[in-house]
Design a protein around this motif. Structure first.
Motif, PDB file in Angstrom:
ATOM      1  N   ARG A 123       2.745 -16.130 -26.129  1.00  0.00           N
ATOM      2  CA  ARG A 123       1.394 -16.699 -26.153  1.00  0.00           C
ATOM      3  C   ARG A 123       0.466 -15.995 -27.132  1.00  0.00           C
ATOM      4  O   ARG A 123      -0.679 -16.417 -27.323  1.00  0.00           O
ATOM      5  CB  ARG A 123       0.763 -16.633 -24.749  1.00  0.00           C
ATOM      6  N   VAL A 127      -3.307 -18.461 -27.338  1.00  0.00           N
ATOM      7  CA  VAL A 127      -4.309 -18.741 -26.305  1.00  0.00           C
ATOM      8  C   VAL A 127      -5.598 -17.954 -26.538  1.00  0.00           C
ATOM      9  O   VAL A 127      -5.619 -16.953 -27.264  1.00  0.00           O
ATOM     10  CB  VAL A 127      -3.753 -18.391 -24.901  1.00  0.00           C
ATOM     11  N   ASP A 134      -6.823 -21.497 -20.119  1.00  0.00           N
ATOM     12  CA  ASP A 134      -5.891 -21.559 -21.243  1.00  0.00           C
ATOM     13  C   ASP A 134      -4.591 -20.852 -20.881  1.00  0.00           C
ATOM     14  O   ASP A 134      -3.493 -21.319 -21.210  1.00  0.00           O
ATOM     15  CB  ASP A 134      -6.530 -20.925 -22.485  1.00  0.00           C
ATOM     16  N   TYR A 135      -4.697 -19.718 -20.194  1.00  0.00           N
ATOM     17  CA  TYR A 135      -3.500 -18.992 -19.766  1.00  0.00           C
ATOM     18  C   TYR A 135      -2.666 -19.858 -18.824  1.00  0.00           C
ATOM     19  O   TYR A 135      -1.439 -19.970 -18.981  1.00  0.00           O
ATOM     20  CB  TYR A 135      -3.902 -17.694 -19.076  1.00  0.00           C
ATOM     21  N   HIS A 138      -0.598 -22.552 -20.404  1.00  0.00           N
ATOM     22  CA  HIS A 138       0.557 -22.093 -21.182  1.00  0.00           C
ATOM     23  C   HIS A 138       1.511 -21.296 -20.290  1.00  0.00           C
ATOM     24  O   HIS A 138       1.939 -20.179 -20.621  1.00  0.00           O
ATOM     25  CB  HIS A 138       0.100 -21.253 -22.379  1.00  0.00           C
ATOM     26  N   ASP A 139       1.834 -21.859 -19.138  1.00  0.00           N
ATOM     27  CA  ASP A 139       2.828 -21.313 -18.196  1.00  0.00           C
ATOM     28  C   ASP A 139       2.386 -20.026 -17.522  1.00  0.00           C
ATOM     29  O   ASP A 139       3.220 -19.275 -17.000  1.00  0.00           O
ATOM     30  CB  ASP A 139       4.186 -21.094 -18.886  1.00  0.00           C
ATOM     31  N   ASP A 220      -3.504 -11.230 -24.615  1.00  0.00           N
ATOM     32  CA  ASP A 220      -2.921 -11.946 -23.478  1.00  0.00           C
ATOM     33  C   ASP A 220      -3.076 -11.106 -22.209  1.00  0.00           C
ATOM     34  O   ASP A 220      -2.099 -10.751 -21.554  1.00  0.00           O
ATOM     35  CB  ASP A 220      -1.435 -12.234 -23.747  1.00  0.00           C
TER      36      ASP A 220
END
Length: 562
Positions: A123, A127, A134-135, A138-139, A220
């Motif tokens: 990521r 992100v 947003d996190y 993205h899984d 992240d």
């Protein structure tokens, strides 16, 4: 209707500009401001998303925009180049390629990225690090959700079977440490806080040439939070701390905000994910000392005392923070856990070689043409990293030596650049993988001077608790100076023998890896580059790990924890 017309009708164009400190250092904030101002002058609504860095530092600031088949990249973008980019059609990139000297094409197709195996850093640069939504999109939280459905022992088993080992340098099996903490009995509180287990993240990233921990926290942060929450569930801890070096103000700010958002969303606090189980997390700013990266000195600092190394045993897993069982892991160790829980132990274990499983974020720095982060499975060679990814030296001169594993890592000559990078292979040649830091030196480097620097660094950063480190490093500087000043060969030979004897004392007698690993850069320089000490090549000593090196002195460094 074209893209500009659509944007003018109220749909903002989305641009991505990194907020990572490496990008900020070369003007990313100014570029973002110039992009916003330029779009406003053109009457085009624009949304500028501040991401982390992709880790392609020679292209920073790397500006991205949504294209027909993924993001398009432009870099390195200076404030002066913004107007020409906008004139070339940056805001219309959704309709096709943009013709400009800084145009890089689809970012995911760049060879530097395409050749990587990004698991932990998937990521990164994608992100918005300050957006929990947003996190999640993205899984994010997938690993924690699965962990909440497992018993604590099952979580530990998953980490054990993945083969994950400490990414801070010592390479101790992560699952074994988790198991030890989970099974350790709580101790009577005495005058301290109530008995409970703790989870501590060592983010005191002090090695020269390393930046993967910082990139995670700035780019992240929710991944680190997720990994620590999973660890808390696994070992039965209800309180966690992220100990971040004081020189990382942006990481501190981003982590603090991420923890606030995660707590508000219910992923931290008294009821993690609605499970009824508690895990609280706080940021603590480090004391500005390199040796506080050693886990026991770190715990001393967390307790409000001077960062002095504790004697072991007892291990922190049994008697750690406030005398209670404490899990201390490095940022990358925790950051790897969400992937392992989300995809399963076998998926992660399929990467790597031998006993070195999974991937490691290698950090290319020093005199290198393309510095940045490269995440690959263990088994890659130093030559591949420095030449294929790094592109050789920034100076254009031949590479002379590469230091792997931080300022106390060994200097590797060209004859060792094809050794597969895994913990056991590197131990066998007297080197360390460490935290994955790689610093390149060209043929103008003087290895005797670099060996002296290692001793001087140790003398400055030593906590002073043990004599071999405190006094040995000071004497080491003096001995290397005498070798350089010796005009007679017999005098030099005597000083070289004294230096080797001193290194042996430091290696075997130091309380921690601060003094115990300082001999690695010194002896590797002496063995592989004797001419820099004024010695004939025939004087080269035997390569390999210093005799009797303890396991913790062939991997860990005082500025990192496993």
């Amino acid at each position: 209707m074209n893209a500009v017309a659509t944007a003018a009708a109220g749909t903002p164009r989305r641009l991505y500009v990194p907020r990572d400190v490496a990008a900020l250092a070369v003007g990313a904030d100014t570029v973002a401001t110039a992009l916003a101002a330029g779009a406003k002058r053109r009457g085009v609504p624009v949304e500028i998303v501040r991401t982390g860095s992709r880790g392609l530092f020679w292209l920073e600031p790397l500006v991205e925009c949504d294209g027909p088949a993924g993001r398009l990249g432009f870099g390195p973008v200076t404030p002066e180049a913004v107007e020409s980019l906008l004139d070339a059609g940056l805001l219309e990139a959704g309709e096709g390629a943009v013709s400009h000297a800084l145009a890089l094409g689809p970012v995911e197709d760049l060879p530097y990225l395409r050749a990587q195996q990004r698991l932990t850093f998937a990521r990164m640069g994608v992100v918005d690090p300050r957006s929990i939504a947003d996190y999640a999109a993205h899984d994010g939280w997938t690993g924690l959700r699965r962990a909440l459905a497992l018993a604590p022992a099952e979580i530990v088993t998953e980490v054990l079977e993945s083969g994950l080992r400490g990414r801070g340098g010592a390479a101790f099996p992560t699952g074994v440490k988790w198991q030890t903490v989970a099974q350790a009995p709580l101790r009577p509180a005495g005058s301290g806080p109530a008995p409970r287990r703790y989870v501590v993240c060592n983010a005191d990233e002090g090695d020269s040439g390393t930046f993967s921990d910082r990139m995670v926290m700035e780019g992240d942060p929710f991944m680190l939070i997720e990994g620590m929450a999973i660890a808390g569930l696994a070992v039965g801890a209800t309180q966690g701390y992220v100990y971040i070096r004081s020189e990382y103000p942006h990481a501190i700010a981003t982590m603090t905000e991420a923890i606030r958002q995660a707590t508000a969303a219910g992923w931290l606090g008294e009821d993690v994910g609605g499970s009824g189980r508690a895990f609280h997390l706080e940021v603590r700013k480090a004391a500005g000392s390199y040796v506080c990266g050693e886990e026991t000195a770190l715990l001393e600092s967390l307790e409000g005392r001077r960062g002095l190394v504790r004697a072991k045993p007892p291990l922190p897993a049994l008697v750690g923070l406030f005398g209670q069982p404490t899990l201390v892991n490095n940022v990358i160790s925790f950051a790897a856990v969400p992937m392992i829980l989300a995809r399963g132990a076998a998926f992660y274990r399929d990467f790597g070689v031998g006993r070195s499983r999974g991937t490691l974020p290698f950090q290319l720095a020093g005199n290198v043409r393309r510095g940045g982060l490269v995440e690959l499975a263990f088994g890659v060679t130093l030559r591949q990293l420095v030449e294929d990814f790094g592109g050789g030296t920034a100076s254009g001169r031949p590479v002379k030596a590469v230091q792997v594993g931080g300022p106390l890592g060994a200097y590797l000559p060209p004859s060792q650049w094809d050794v597969p990078i895994d913990y056991e292979e590197y131990t066998a040649i007297g080197a360390v993988v460490g935290h994955g830091g790689i610093v390149v030196h060209d043929d103008t480097a003087n290895l005797a001077g670099l060996a002296r620097y290692a001793m001087e660094f140790c003398a400055i950063e030593s906590c002073g608790k043990c004599t071999p480190c405190r006094i040995g490093s000071t004497r080491g500087v003096e001995v290397i100076d005498r070798i350089a000043a010796s005009a007679q060969a017999h005098s030099r030979d005597g000083q070289v023998a004294l230096l080797r004897d001193l290194c042996d004392t430091m290696l075997h007698g130091s309380l921690c890896a601060m003094g115990g690993m300082t001999p690695y850069p010194v002896l590797s320089a002496l063995d592989h580059y004797p001419e820099d000490f004024g010695l004939p090549a025939a004087a080269t000593g035997p390569a390999g790990a210093p005799a009797g090196a303890r396991p913790e002195q062939t991997g860990a460094r005082p500025g990192q924890t496993v």
